[in-house]
Design an enzyme around this catalytic site. Sequence first.
Site, mmCIF file in Angstrom:
data_model
loop_
_atom_site.group_PDB
_atom_site.id
_atom_site.type_symbol
_atom_site.label_atom_id
_atom_site.label_comp_id
_atom_site.label_asym_id
_atom_site.label_seq_id
_atom_site.Cartn_x
_atom_site.Cartn_y
_atom_site.Cartn_z
ATOM 1 N N GLY A 69 -6.880 5.625 11.298
ATOM 2 C CA GLY A 69 -5.779 5.609 12.762
ATOM 3 C C GLY A 69 -4.293 5.401 12.248
ATOM 4 O O GLY A 69 -3.671 6.203 13.175
ATOM 5 N N GLU A 70 -3.905 6.169 11.167
ATOM 6 C CA GLU A 70 -2.799 6.028 10.723
ATOM 7 C C GLU A 70 -2.861 7.680 10.484
ATOM 8 O O GLU A 70 -3.790 8.643 9.792
ATOM 9 C CB GLU A 70 -2.389 5.942 8.941
ATOM 10 C CG GLU A 70 -0.773 5.670 8.264
ATOM 11 C CD GLU A 70 -1.050 4.894 7.574
ATOM 12 O OE1 GLU A 70 0.235 5.965 6.590
ATOM 13 O OE2 GLU A 70 -0.896 3.963 7.135
ATOM 14 N N ALA A 71 -1.798 8.364 10.726
ATOM 15 C CA ALA A 71 -1.292 9.870 11.251
ATOM 16 C C ALA A 71 -1.497 10.743 9.602
ATOM 17 O O ALA A 71 -2.154 11.515 9.363
ATOM 18 C CB ALA A 71 -0.750 10.323 12.063
ATOM 19 N N ILE A 74 -4.938 10.770 8.397
ATOM 20 C CA ILE A 74 -5.563 11.461 9.069
ATOM 21 C C ILE A 74 -4.765 13.151 8.005
ATOM 22 O O ILE A 74 -5.837 14.308 8.076
ATOM 23 C CB ILE A 74 -5.291 12.135 10.601
ATOM 24 C CG1 ILE A 74 -5.927 11.071 11.038
ATOM 25 C CG2 ILE A 74 -6.287 12.463 10.774
ATOM 26 C CD1 ILE A 74 -5.757 10.296 12.360
#
Length: 82
Positions: A69-71, A74
């Site tokens: 979920g962490e940019a 990603i």
Amino acid sequence: GHIDKSPAAIAKLFHEGSGVDKKAMGDYMGEPDEHNKAVLYAYVDSMSFAGMSIDNALRHFLAGFWLPGEAQKIDRMMEKFA
């Protein structure tokens, strides 16, 4: 027994599935630690995207794990995919 903690061995375990949680895999490979990054690289390097369109290659890449979920995580993963 001895557990092989090398990036290649962990990447192989991730590819085989072996009941490993897909969310945990994505979180693990997205970490900035050098060992985790080496696992991500071994994981991607052992995949073949030959002859695939970009969208099919991306689907193939993402089929084995859940994106974290962490940019920043990603971003690290997509950078290696590219």
